[in-house]
Design an enzyme around this catalytic site. Structure first.
Site: not given
Ligand code: NAI
Length: 258
Positions: A89, A154, A156, A158
């Site tokens: 995730n 981003y 690309a 996903k």
């Molecule tokens: P967020 O930014 O709240 O949480 C992301 C988490 O990933 C954070 O805890 C961060 O510390 C961790 N992280 C970042 N880089 C890392 C790395 N290199 N290694 C390990 N951990 C790492 O984001 P959210 O919204 O919870 O996103 C989770 C997933 O859902 C992501 O892949 C995001 O692209 C995807 N997503 C989110 C959407 C949204 O509306 N929030 C929509 C579509 C997809």
């Protein structure tokens, strides 16, 4: 849907969608390893999982590093003795027009979102395939199904997650391992909220961050309201239980991508 006796791993589990998924898996009965770049927030989620009566461990990982990912899977194996469910995730986002996007920023986002998914899946399969059981869920996005302006890098990354998921699902289908992608729509996590989130960055003149967040929900989403981390957790629990669903990219987006 019961996951008692199962062990799960959630990367990026310290907050947002990852935390929602960790909690949903724990509520369904699974023990959960919570991995994050930020160990302190991983520990907070792990404590919440334990409060539900499940076993949990917080582990630090950088999913873009092969060495770090291998140490993570080894630590999960040592602690739980098995890995049944893995949710890849962890992800990052930034906003740049294609003209302004630097090669370094392209690499940075691809390294976490696309390469990170590959590295985690590869290491997870090493422990799942010999046991002939596994459920892998890679978190993509609706931006992995349709392109969004100023998010080309981003999107690309996903799209790559979905193509990778589809190919690997076929590769391991006869080994008892399913591989699916979850495509969230709009979820009010740190990715969207706050001055540095999408709602903060995509403000109209004089608009507050809260007003921008409400406008985006109304204009982007047919249902008029954002999805929640709990919504994402529900689909992951389903995919963790399902035996014959594999290679799919399932949107939980309130009709956004229709
Ligand atoms: P967020 O930014 O709240 O949480 C992301 C988490 O990933 C954070 O805890 C961060 O510390 C961790 N992280 C970042 N880089 C890392 C790395 N290199 N290694 C390990 N951990 C790492 O984001 P959210 O919204 O919870 O996103 C989770 C997933 O859902 C992501 O892949 C995001 O692209 C995807 N997503 C989110 C959407 C949204 O509306 N929030 C929509 C579509 C997809």
């Amino acid at each position: 849907m019961q996951l008692n006796g199962k062990t799960a791993l959630v990367t990026g589990g310290g907050r947002g969608i990852g935390q929602g998924i960790a909690m949903a898996l724990a509520k369904a009965g699974a023990d959960v390893a919570v991995a994050d770049l930020d160990i302190e927030i991983a520990e907070e989620t792990a404590a919440k999982v334990e409060a539900l009566g499940r076993r949990s461990i917080a582990l630090q990982v950088d999913v873009s590093s092969s060495e770090s990912v291998h140490m993570l899977i080894q630590a999960v194996q040592e602690y739980f003795g098995q890995l049944d469910i893995a949710v890849n995730n962890a992800g990052i986002i930034s906003i740049h027009s294609v003209e302004e996007l630097s090669a370094q920023e392209w690499d940075r986002v691809m390294a976490v979102n696309a390469k990170g998914t590959f590295l985690c899946t590869q290491a997870e399969l090493e422990v799942m395939r010999p046991r002939r059981y596994g459920r892998i869920v890679n978190v993509s996005s609706i931006a992995g199904k349709v392109g969004f302006p100023n998010l080309s890098h981003y999107s690309a990354s996903k799209f790559a997650v979905i193509g990778f998921t589809n190919a690997v699902a076929k590769e391991v289908a006869s080994d008892g391992v399913t591989v699916n992608a979850l495509c969230p729509g709009v979820v009010g996590t740190g990715m969207w909220r706050g001055e540095d989130g999408l709602a903060g960055r995509w403000r109209e003149e004089g608009e507050t961050e809260q007003a921008s967040w409400e406008r985006h929900q109304k204009t982007l989403l047919p249902q008029g309201e954002a999805q929640t981390p709990e919504d994402m957790g529900q689909l992951v629990v389903y995919l963790a239980c399902a035996e014959h669903v594999t290679g799919q990219a399932i949107a939980v987006d309130g009709g956004f991508s229709l």
